[in-house]
Structures are given as C-alpha cells and as structure tokens.
Design a protein around this motif. Sequence first.
Motif, short mmCIF file in Angstrom:
data_model
loop_
_atom_site.label_atom_id
_atom_site.label_comp_id
_atom_site.label_asym_id
_atom_site.label_seq_id
_atom_site.Cartn_x
_atom_site.Cartn_y
_atom_site.Cartn_z
N ASP A 148 0.48 -1.24 -0.06
CA ASP A 148 0.23 -0.29 -0.13
C ASP A 148 0.69 1.56 -0.02
O ASP A 148 0.63 2.40 -0.71
CB ASP A 148 -1.13 0.05 0.89
CG ASP A 148 -1.73 -0.97 0.87
OD1 ASP A 148 -2.91 -1.34 -0.04
OD2 ASP A 148 -2.58 -1.32 2.64
N GLU A 149 2.19 1.27 0.90
CA GLU A 149 2.96 2.41 0.75
C GLU A 149 3.26 2.79 -0.18
O GLU A 149 3.63 4.05 -0.47
CB GLU A 149 3.40 2.77 2.75
CG GLU A 149 2.84 2.07 3.36
CD GLU A 149 1.57 3.45 4.09
OE1 GLU A 149 1.29 3.96 3.66
OE2 GLU A 149 1.59 3.22 4.90
N ALA A 150 4.08 1.52 -0.58
CA ALA A 150 5.08 2.06 -2.14
C ALA A 150 4.14 2.59 -2.96
O ALA A 150 4.37 2.88 -4.20
CB ALA A 150 5.60 -0.08 -2.55
N SER A 206 2.28 8.27 13.65
CA SER A 206 1.16 9.01 12.14
C SER A 206 0.50 8.39 11.77
O SER A 206 -0.12 8.70 10.67
CB SER A 206 2.86 9.12 11.11
OG SER A 206 3.59 8.54 10.81
N GLU A 207 0.51 6.80 11.59
CA GLU A 207 -0.47 6.16 10.91
C GLU A 207 -1.88 5.91 11.60
O GLU A 207 -2.99 6.18 11.16
CB GLU A 207 0.15 4.52 10.81
CG GLU A 207 1.06 4.13 10.13
CD GLU A 207 1.06 4.59 7.89
OE1 GLU A 207 -0.27 3.74 8.19
OE2 GLU A 207 1.25 4.74 7.84
N THR A 208 -2.10 6.49 12.60
CA THR A 208 -2.77 6.95 13.28
C THR A 208 -3.86 8.34 13.44
O THR A 208 -4.74 8.54 13.82
CB THR A 208 -3.01 6.30 14.55
OG1 THR A 208 -2.43 7.38 15.61
CG2 THR A 208 -3.09 5.07 15.15
N ASP A 237 -7.05 3.04 2.33
CA ASP A 237 -6.24 2.32 2.98
C ASP A 237 -5.87 2.64 3.94
O ASP A 237 -5.31 1.74 4.99
CB ASP A 237 -5.03 2.53 1.52
CG ASP A 237 -5.09 1.45 0.56
OD1 ASP A 237 -6.14 0.64 0.93
OD2 ASP A 237 -4.73 1.94 -0.45
N GLU A 238 -5.81 4.03 4.63
CA GLU A 238 -5.37 4.37 5.70
C GLU A 238 -6.18 4.35 6.90
O GLU A 238 -5.49 4.03 7.85
CB GLU A 238 -4.73 5.73 5.86
CG GLU A 238 -3.95 6.10 4.78
CD GLU A 238 -3.01 5.49 4.91
OE1 GLU A 238 -2.23 4.77 6.59
OE2 GLU A 238 -1.08 4.78 3.95
N GLY A 239 -7.60 3.59 6.50
CA GLY A 239 -8.44 3.40 7.80
C GLY A 239 -7.38 1.95 8.32
O GLY A 239 -7.47 1.53 8.86
N ARG A 240 -7.16 0.83 7.18
CA ARG A 240 -7.12 -0.17 7.99
C ARG A 240 -5.77 -0.26 8.19
O ARG A 240 -5.73 -0.73 9.56
CB ARG A 240 -7.39 -1.00 6.48
CG ARG A 240 -8.37 -1.58 5.98
CD ARG A 240 -8.06 -3.13 4.77
NE ARG A 240 -7.23 -1.91 3.49
CZ ARG A 240 -8.79 -1.05 2.29
NH1 ARG A 240 -9.67 -0.99 2.55
NH2 ARG A 240 -8.25 -1.05 1.44
N HIS A 241 -4.86 0.69 8.17
CA HIS A 241 -3.21 0.89 8.07
C HIS A 241 -3.50 1.58 9.73
O HIS A 241 -2.91 1.16 10.94
CB HIS A 241 -2.51 2.20 7.86
CG HIS A 241 -2.52 1.49 6.48
ND1 HIS A 241 -1.70 2.17 5.36
CD2 HIS A 241 -2.44 0.70 5.72
CE1 HIS A 241 -1.30 1.54 4.82
NE2 HIS A 241 -2.20 0.28 4.51
N HIS A 242 -4.80 2.44 9.88
CA HIS A 242 -4.80 2.38 11.22
C HIS A 242 -5.04 1.62 12.80
O HIS A 242 -5.15 1.63 13.48
CB HIS A 242 -6.14 3.99 11.37
CG HIS A 242 -6.83 4.70 12.42
ND1 HIS A 242 -6.55 6.31 12.96
CD2 HIS A 242 -6.96 3.86 13.70
CE1 HIS A 242 -7.19 6.47 13.59
NE2 HIS A 242 -7.40 5.72 14.69
FE LIG Z 1 0.10 3.88 6.67
#
Ligand SMILES: [Fe+2]
Length: 351
Positions: A148-150, A206-208, A237-242
């Motif tokens: 994802d981040e890439a 940062s991810e939250t 995507d970041e919702g999942r990372h959070h």
């Molecule tokens: Fe992320």
Amino acid sequence: MCGVVGLFVGCSAVVTCPRDSLLRTDTASQPLEEGEGEAGAQAYRSPFTTWFERSAVRRTPRRILDDVGPGELFPAELVPIAGHPLVRELPPGEFAQVLTQHAYRYLDFTAKLEHLVVNRTALGIAHGTIGVRVHEDMRFDAYKIYCDEAYHALFCADLIRQIERTTGVRPRLDRHPYLLRRLAEIRERVGPRLAPLVEIMFVICSETLISATLAESSADTRIAPAIRESIRDHALDEGRHHAYFVAFLRVMWGQLDPTLREQAVALVPELIMTFIRPDLPGLRDELLGYGLTPDQVEQVLAETYPDHVVSAYARETAAQTVRYFTELGAMDSERIRAEFLRHDLLKEVLV
Ligand SMILES: [Fe+2]
Ligand SMILES: [Fe+2]
C-alpha cells in the motif's frame, strides 16, 4: 541499505533491516503462537481480510490530471500561507505558484514518509526484525501495508510529474525533508537504546493521525479531481492501517518492560508535533524565492502559524491517537501527563 560491503557500516536501517536479522534466530523474530503472549495479540482481527479486492493498489485506476493551470490544483483556502496579505499581493503568476508548490510539498512529503519511514517499519514487522513478536496474521498484513505505502508513494510521484508537465511549474523541494531531519535529530539525542523506538513510535503516531487528515481533504471538491481521488484512495487504505497500528501498539505495549514503556511514550508528544508542525524551513526558502524580504517572510510565517493555531490543530488532529495511549494507562504517570501537557496536547482537567 545493503549491497556494498563496508559502505554502510553503522547504517541507520540496521535495526529494521531484514537481512540483518534473518541471519539471527532470536525469539523476537518468531511469530506469536495461538494462546501465547498478550491478549491483544491473540485477539488480533485483521483489518485486511478484503485487501486483495479493496486496496488502492489492486483496485483503482491511475489518476490522470486534467489540463489545469498552476492555480487550479488546491484552492487558496486550503493553502495556509496563501491567506496572508503579503502573499495575496504577489503577482498572479507567483501566487498561482504558491498553490502549485503546496501540492508538490504535500505529495513529496507523502512519498518520502511512506518510502523512507513507514515502510521501514512495515518491513521490520513483516520479517520479524523489529523486536516485537506479533501474531502470524499481523506479520502477513505488514506485507500488504508495505505494498500500500509503496503504491501511495508511486501515485504521489506520478502526480508530481503530471503537475509539472501540465503546469510547467518546477517543484522547489528540499532533498532532505524537514521531517527526516527532525527524526534523525531525535534519534541522535535519545541514544542507541531508544533510537529504534523513535521510528516505531513515530509510525504508530503518524499512521493513526493520517487517516483523519486525509478523510477531511478527500471530500473537498475544490481540489483538482485527480489529486482528490488519489487522496480518497489513500484515505481508504489508511483506515485499515489505522486499525492495524492500534492493534500493533497494544501488542508492543504488552512486551515492553515498564521502564522502556515509559521512555517510549515520553517520546510521543514530540513525535506527534514532528508530524504536524509545518515545514517552516521549506516554506521560508520558497517565500524568499518569490522576492519577499527576510523580514516579510518571517512575518508571513509568524502570522500564519502562531503557536496557538498550531497547538489547537495538533490537539484536534491527535485526539484519537492520544486517547489510545490514555486507554493503555500512559497518563497514569505524572511525568508522561506533564509531557503531553507541555506540548499542549492535553486539556488540563481541573477537579
Ligand atoms: Fe499507512
Ligand atoms: Fe499511506
């Protein structure tokens, strides 16, 4: 950072470097088994069960920028320095550049954050080199975060190139971004024992934090569609990372001894502010480039970002992240509470 023997002795990536620890077989690199370890690890519910169908890298098309002018990427209302009278009075061509540079700065910041910071931690979790034992599913999910981040970095770089081609405005970007310099300074200051935790704690913060800031912008129809759509792709995507990093924090918390735990959480307020504070050195250089005098530049920065404005924004944006640490009992320590108050990230409750 590997490939040439000797060249990277003392390389800062060594802590999270999978090659380094694949050569070792300590228990910290083994996944947690069912029924072992902290409750948080056993109860891990993967936020990535539909990742193959729903992640941006697997599902979304390339975002293509329409034929827009340099001032049509971000509206002036979303570019803080553009609200200052000394900036508004710049000739129209330069004012439009201010808005374009804001887009470049945002995209470049994101690309560097993903590649150079978040993915180092994702890599460390994926390969069990980070010193925290996690459930096998959590480790596998780190591979997905890495992809994802890439991809987020890629679509940001893609948009920078498209904007430059469409508008003809050259990006003025710092090759050594403020964020990375600040993180390096903090690592240096805290010494070798705590240094690895600086990056891990920063990524948790940062991810939250990032999902809230992205969700805000993804709904703003004044942003050029390709940029807005990429922000929306990113926000989903970041919702999942959070959710993932909240779970990771709980697992890690259970594995740190009380002293290290307190030292790690004491870093959090400064790390939150490192993420949130504007890149003043970068903005200073940019404004000087438009012909403002050094005094005028300082005036723009001081009046656009007074401490109370930065603090209020930080407190609001970081509220959820601070809550996670509170739920873990971090604020039971007077020292930690004082540290959060000192950075203005907590409202003192008088009873
Ligand atoms: Fe992320
Ligand atoms: Fe991301």
